[in-house]
Scaffold this motif. Structure first.
Motif, mmCIF file in Angstrom:
data_model
loop_
_atom_site.group_PDB
_atom_site.id
_atom_site.type_symbol
_atom_site.label_atom_id
_atom_site.label_comp_id
_atom_site.label_asym_id
_atom_site.label_seq_id
_atom_site.Cartn_x
_atom_site.Cartn_y
_atom_site.Cartn_z
ATOM 1 N N LEU A 108 34.531 38.729 24.774
ATOM 2 C CA LEU A 108 34.310 40.159 24.412
ATOM 3 C C LEU A 108 33.851 40.223 23.004
ATOM 4 O O LEU A 108 33.161 40.879 22.612
ATOM 5 N N TRP A 109 34.412 39.177 22.116
ATOM 6 C CA TRP A 109 33.951 39.205 20.759
ATOM 7 C C TRP A 109 32.719 38.695 20.380
ATOM 8 O O TRP A 109 32.080 39.239 19.757
ATOM 9 N N GLN A 110 32.227 37.661 21.354
ATOM 10 C CA GLN A 110 30.816 37.259 21.341
ATOM 11 C C GLN A 110 29.808 38.371 21.801
ATOM 12 O O GLN A 110 28.978 38.693 21.104
ATOM 13 N N LEU A 111 30.380 39.166 22.842
ATOM 14 C CA LEU A 111 29.526 40.232 23.308
ATOM 15 C C LEU A 111 29.482 41.337 22.151
ATOM 16 O O LEU A 111 28.389 41.830 21.974
ATOM 17 N N PHE A 112 30.502 41.866 21.688
ATOM 18 C CA PHE A 112 30.334 42.761 20.667
ATOM 19 C C PHE A 112 29.812 42.391 19.610
ATOM 20 O O PHE A 112 29.164 43.265 18.842
ATOM 21 N N GLY A 113 29.929 41.136 19.219
ATOM 22 C CA GLY A 113 29.171 40.892 17.952
ATOM 23 C C GLY A 113 27.554 40.448 18.064
ATOM 24 O O GLY A 113 26.651 41.027 17.419
ATOM 25 N N SER A 114 27.316 40.169 19.424
ATOM 26 C CA SER A 114 25.602 40.117 19.798
ATOM 27 C C SER A 114 25.121 41.176 19.596
ATOM 28 O O SER A 114 23.978 41.667 19.402
ATOM 29 N N ILE A 115 25.802 42.499 20.305
ATOM 30 C CA ILE A 115 25.247 43.909 20.446
ATOM 31 C C ILE A 115 25.283 44.381 19.093
ATOM 32 O O ILE A 115 25.049 45.636 18.962
ATOM 33 N N GLY A 116 25.932 43.934 18.038
ATOM 34 C CA GLY A 116 25.985 44.565 16.770
ATOM 35 C C GLY A 116 27.495 45.570 16.648
ATOM 36 O O GLY A 116 27.168 46.463 15.282
ATOM 37 N N TRP A 117 28.211 45.865 17.708
ATOM 38 C CA TRP A 117 29.373 46.342 17.386
ATOM 39 C C TRP A 117 30.277 45.910 16.581
ATOM 40 O O TRP A 117 31.028 46.437 15.763
ATOM 41 N N ILE A 118 30.215 44.572 16.317
ATOM 42 C CA ILE A 118 31.052 44.074 15.166
ATOM 43 C C ILE A 118 30.045 43.240 14.275
ATOM 44 O O ILE A 118 29.427 42.548 14.430
ATOM 45 N N SER A 119 29.983 43.684 13.021
ATOM 46 C CA SER A 119 29.037 43.154 12.006
ATOM 47 C C SER A 119 29.556 41.731 11.518
ATOM 48 O O SER A 119 30.708 41.286 11.598
ATOM 49 N N ASP A 120 28.372 41.009 11.364
ATOM 50 C CA ASP A 120 28.799 39.552 10.930
ATOM 51 C C ASP A 120 29.281 39.588 9.439
ATOM 52 O O ASP A 120 30.173 38.676 9.270
ATOM 53 N N ARG A 121 29.208 40.688 8.683
ATOM 54 C CA ARG A 121 29.970 40.710 7.346
ATOM 55 C C ARG A 121 31.593 41.048 7.532
ATOM 56 O O ARG A 121 32.419 40.853 6.686
ATOM 57 N N VAL A 122 31.793 41.494 8.837
ATOM 58 C CA VAL A 122 33.402 41.569 9.108
ATOM 59 C C VAL A 122 33.909 40.654 9.908
ATOM 60 O O VAL A 122 34.968 40.014 9.462
ATOM 61 N N LEU A 123 33.290 39.976 10.870
ATOM 62 C CA LEU A 123 33.740 39.019 11.697
ATOM 63 C C LEU A 123 32.614 38.311 12.483
ATOM 64 O O LEU A 123 31.813 38.923 13.110
ATOM 65 N N PRO A 124 32.309 37.086 12.053
ATOM 66 C CA PRO A 124 31.016 36.049 12.621
ATOM 67 C C PRO A 124 31.261 36.031 14.244
ATOM 68 O O PRO A 124 32.560 35.979 14.490
ATOM 69 N N THR A 125 30.231 35.815 14.855
ATOM 70 C CA THR A 125 30.421 35.414 16.271
ATOM 71 C C THR A 125 31.090 34.096 16.743
ATOM 72 O O THR A 125 31.032 33.573 15.610
ATOM 73 N N PRO A 126 31.499 33.972 17.661
ATOM 74 C CA PRO A 126 32.117 32.714 18.067
ATOM 75 C C PRO A 126 31.290 31.511 18.059
ATOM 76 O O PRO A 126 31.241 30.494 17.830
ATOM 77 N N LEU A 127 29.985 32.065 18.331
ATOM 78 C CA LEU A 127 28.602 30.987 18.297
ATOM 79 C C LEU A 127 28.463 30.691 16.654
ATOM 80 O O LEU A 127 28.436 29.605 16.443
#
Length: 271
Positions: free
Chosen positions: A29-48
């Motif tokens: 879910l973390w990766q999914l939300f990061g990939s679609i922009g729901w979680i900003s990289d400036r807040v939390l980087p994606t698992p990748l």
């Protein structure tokens, strides 16, 4: 394969896979939300992104250096604190006068937050290794002390009376009755102390360090490299899990005589 063998294999796979289902879902879910922009990289980087940072740190050797330094601090501090806690628990468990003299003081020290001690620790030791070892040892002392004391107090008095009837020497009484009886509680304190060890090390390395995982995280924070910060946190979590697994292994090995642990082992063999 027999039906019993298949059932045993299924249970083994279930025991291996089930604990990792929730972490896997969270990471997905973390990766999914990061990939679609729901979680900003400036807040939390994606698992990748965290994985790429891990590969880079592993390749250039920074991770190995930080791990070796942090692990050295942790286990040296743990050895010092565990030795003091065990000796104090043993003394206060078998000598009532020792408990009356020292237990109240130990309880007062136990309730002082580590963060409140840091200015004083820096004044005493500066930001050198002694300060970090002191904080780790201080964090480890009390779980070991309290559980050793509780374990000794929990030994069946009838067993001690029986040992005295058989005229066991003080050393034989300790070795054959008190220590085995207190061992389950001591190992609980051992596991708890391992967790405290990493928590205290994080505090120590975050505030004052020029090497180690905490330094790596704080240095990355200065340059806003959140992927390395998150990876450092994950490394701490994995080290804590490895330490706990090692402690559980010691429990299974050292407490084979105990009815509870013996029962667990028997059930695992059946299943």
């Amino acid at each position: 394969m027999s039906a019993g063998g298949k059932l045993k294999l299924q249970h083994r796979w279930a025991d291996t896979i089930l604990p990792w289902i929730i972490p896997a879902v969270v990471v997905a879910l973390w990766q999914l939300f990061g990939s679609i922009g729901w979680i900003s990289d400036r807040v939390l980087p994606t698992p990748l992104a965290v994985l790429k940072a891990a590969v880079t740190l592993t390749a250039n050797g920074d991770l190995a250096r930080a791990l070796s330094i942090s692990a050295g601090r942790a286990f040296i501090g743990f050895a010092i604190g565990a030795t003091i806690g065990f000796v104090m628990g043993l003394l206060n468990g078998v000598i009532p006068l020792a408990e009356k003299l020292t237990d109240a003081s130990l309880q007062m020290i136990r309730n002082i937050p580590h963060l409140a001690l840091i200015p004083l620790v820096i004044a005493w030791f500066g930001i050198d290794e002694e300060a970090k070892l002191f904080l780790v040892a201080l964090g480890v002392v009390f779980p070991i002390y309290l559980n050793t004391l509780h374990g000794i107090r929990s030994v069946d008095p009838q067993l001690i009376e029986m040992a005295k009837v058989y005229r066991l020497s003080p050393w034989e009484l300790y070795r054959n009755v008190i220590l085995p009886g207190a061992m389950p509680s001591i190992l609980v304190g051992f596991r708890f102390a391992l967790g405290i060890m990493w928590l205290t090390l994080i505090v120590a390395e975050t505030i004052s360090a020029n090497a180690g995982i905490g330094y790596m995280a704080m240095n990355a924070r200065e340059f806003f490299q959140l992927d390395i910060v998150v990876f450092s946190i994950i490394v701490y979590a994995l080290l804590g899990k490895l330490s706990d697994s090692a402690a559980k292994g010691l429990e299974r090995r050292w407490l084979q005589w105990h009815p509870h642990y013996g029962k667990q082992r028997k059930v695992s063999r059946i299943t």
